[in-house]
Design an enzyme around this catalytic site. Sequence first.
Site, PDB file in Angstrom:
ATOM      1  N   GLU A   1      -1.786  -5.563   3.900  1.00 24.78           N
ATOM      2  CA  GLU A   1      -2.904  -4.685   3.516  1.00 24.78           C
ATOM      3  C   GLU A   1      -2.964  -4.660   1.999  1.00 24.78           C
ATOM      4  OE1 GLU A   1      -3.137  -0.632   4.930  1.00 24.78           O
ATOM      5  OE2 GLU A   1      -2.543  -1.173   6.968  1.00 24.78           O
TER       6      GLU A   1
ATOM      7  N   GLU B   1       3.040   0.947   8.952  1.00 23.55           N
ATOM      8  CA  GLU B   1       3.525   1.757   7.820  1.00 23.55           C
ATOM      9  C   GLU B   1       4.586   2.795   8.192  1.00 23.55           C
ATOM     10  OE1 GLU B   1       0.124   3.295   5.600  1.00 23.55           O
ATOM     11  OE2 GLU B   1      -0.197   1.323   4.719  1.00 23.55           O
TER      12      GLU B   1
END
Length: 437
Positions: free
Chosen positions: A338, A218
């Site tokens: 995710e 991320e």
Amino acid sequence: MVAGQGKGMGLFYPIVGFATCIAFIYTTFGDTFRLSIYVDKKMDFVTVNGTHFEVDGGIFYVNGWNSYWLMDQAVEAYSRPRVRAMLKEGAKMGLTVCRTWAFNDGEYNALQISPGKFDERVFKALDHVIAEAKQNGVRLLLSLVNNLRAFGGKTQYVKWAWQEGIGVSSSNDSFFFDPSIRKYYKDYVKTILTRKNTITGIEYRDEPAIFGWELINEPRCMTDPSGDTLHGWIKDMAGFVKSIDSKHLITVGLEGFYGPKNPKKLTVNPGDWAALLGCDFMRDSKLANIDFASAHIYPDHWFHEQEFEEELEYVKKWVESHIDDGDNVLKKPVMFTEFGYSNLNPDYDPNKRDRFFEAVLDTIYSSSEKSGAGAGSFVWQFLVDGMEEYNDDFGIVPWGRPATHRIITGHSCRLAELQGSNWGKGDLKDLCGRRKD
Ligand SMILES: *[C@@H]1O[C@H](CO)[C@@H](O)[C@H](O)[C@H]1NC(C)=O
Ligand SMILES: *[C@@H]1O[C@H](CO)[C@@H](O)[C@H](O)[C@H]1NC(C)=O
């Protein structure tokens, strides 16, 4: 504010005292590292052909999951069996790839204690995870550092540079531009890629049970919203990984937000804030050394005012938009690495979480079915029984709720059907055969 802030944090610290005590007992009375796994599985490397993955001469669609904690739990003998339990159960559910952390920078049971200094005990735990995965026929998507604070992350790298008296900017984003810190990361990556597994005897870069490398979980670089700084880092690091390991696939680890250089796509972002994070799904995923693109899906963290039904509509739009990019612009596979639904929502209800899972998996499946770029998905996150203290607000024991279990295994079975005869083996054959009766 955003998904992932809490992942792997908080839950981690309360057990430290207990774990230390157990570790003490083991180091006193036992051989902590007699890791004997017999690995007799043969595997091929996963490759990319256009917008899909291939392995064993056939197309490969991924029904995967996240268990970030595998290496961490493999360090101490008392918790190590959880690794095998998770991988075995995952395989039984027809899941083929697990995304997990191949880092712990400077925290409790750190793999990297300080720049270039590794704890062999923890490295053996990672060896163990890879060997277990292979023995269970599961591949690993290994992430190499965290943008977030959990398990060290970029903040730890910056702290190390400070401690060594290197005059870096105090911004955590100096991780991306400071030459000394870039060197730390490269040294780390090189050590991982060339690590010879003490159980299998195979270097990580030659290990087909590794699906691929994720450069960073991320990434965001808010101090440069133009995206140039992060883009430069990705380009440099992807090239570096490829120069050492040309066999494995590489992805960035992006959440999927569109940046300011993509004005037409900005309306797909969950809010105006998403274009200001210094990352750009299109520009960053397009780089030649990036083999597949990724996006994450956290509607309940991204929105606070939306009705659940609106969130589901948004999820479809988000998934379709990224797959469309994969098909038409990037010409690469896209994986949703995710997706999760928090149980902290004021109106949380497990039926809603099931409907969210279904919306994600169905939307991806309608692309896979047409040989599109929708190549895979990874639930955030799975645990085994007895890991309550490791749970975040997203974690589930997937066999704990039959309705959820059915949705996930149903996806395994329809993908197995798409993939043809190669895939109707072993656990999957039992699982999907039974479903058909
Ligand atoms: C790549 O995929 C195409 C179909 O999309 C197929 O015709 C071709 O044989 C594949 N190439 C390889 C090397 O597998
Ligand atoms: C870097 O990150 C840490 C942890 O998230 C935070 O406490 C610190 O304030 C950040 N440093 C700067 C300069 O923003």
